[in-house]
Design a protein around this motif. Structure first.
Motif, mmCIF file in Angstrom:
data_model
loop_
_atom_site.group_PDB
_atom_site.id
_atom_site.type_symbol
_atom_site.label_atom_id
_atom_site.label_comp_id
_atom_site.label_asym_id
_atom_site.label_seq_id
_atom_site.Cartn_x
_atom_site.Cartn_y
_atom_site.Cartn_z
ATOM 1 N N GLN A 158 -27.884 19.200 -19.839
ATOM 2 C CA GLN A 158 -27.892 19.662 -21.085
ATOM 3 C C GLN A 158 -27.769 18.814 -22.107
ATOM 4 O O GLN A 158 -26.822 18.041 -22.147
ATOM 5 N N GLU A 204 -31.196 24.047 -24.052
ATOM 6 C CA GLU A 204 -30.534 24.935 -22.847
ATOM 7 C C GLU A 204 -30.413 23.912 -21.537
ATOM 8 O O GLU A 204 -31.265 22.910 -21.306
ATOM 9 N N ARG A 205 -29.586 24.358 -20.472
ATOM 10 C CA ARG A 205 -29.467 23.532 -19.445
ATOM 11 C C ARG A 205 -30.682 23.711 -18.700
ATOM 12 O O ARG A 205 -31.432 24.645 -18.704
#
Length: 115
Positions: free
Chosen positions: A39, A44-45
């Motif tokens: 991340q 976003e991850r």
């Protein structure tokens, strides 16, 4: 409850290398896949490297050719070798294991790459 513990995060200069390790509390050979996610700031991850139970590996376009994922089932470990690091690789890196008993995450580890 499966535990995943990451290590190896550090601060390096651009062009440098790091090796991240993830030790699992259970046999990594039983996981359908083991992966590294990251991340980065404002994003976003995302999955960046995946190793499946059949030994197939896939990489995000942003890291392909620079990062390598491999498992050592004897040591219940998955490693992410990172080379030619760039400042945009800075972020928190997470180990993930997806297996018959569920989906598990490590606590995350910081990697910082300075220009």
């Amino acid at each position: 409850q499966v535990q995943l513990v990451e290590s190896g995060g550090d601060s390096v200069q651009a062009g440098g290398s790091l090796r991240l390790s993830c030790i699992a509390s259970e046999d990594t050979a039983l996981f359908y896949s083991m992966s590294w996610f990251r991340q980065t700031s404002g994003k976003e991850r995302e999955a960046i490297a995946v190793s499946t139970i059949r030994g197939h590996t896939t990489y995000a376009h942003s890291v392909k050719g620079r990062f390598t994922i491999y498992k050592n089932n004897t040591e219940n470990k998955v490693v992410l070798e990172m080379k030619a690091l760039k400042p945009e690789d800075t972020g928190v890196y997470y180990c993930n294991g997806a297996g018959p008993s569920g989906d598990f995450w490590g606590q995350g580890i910081q990697v910082t790459v300075s220009p």
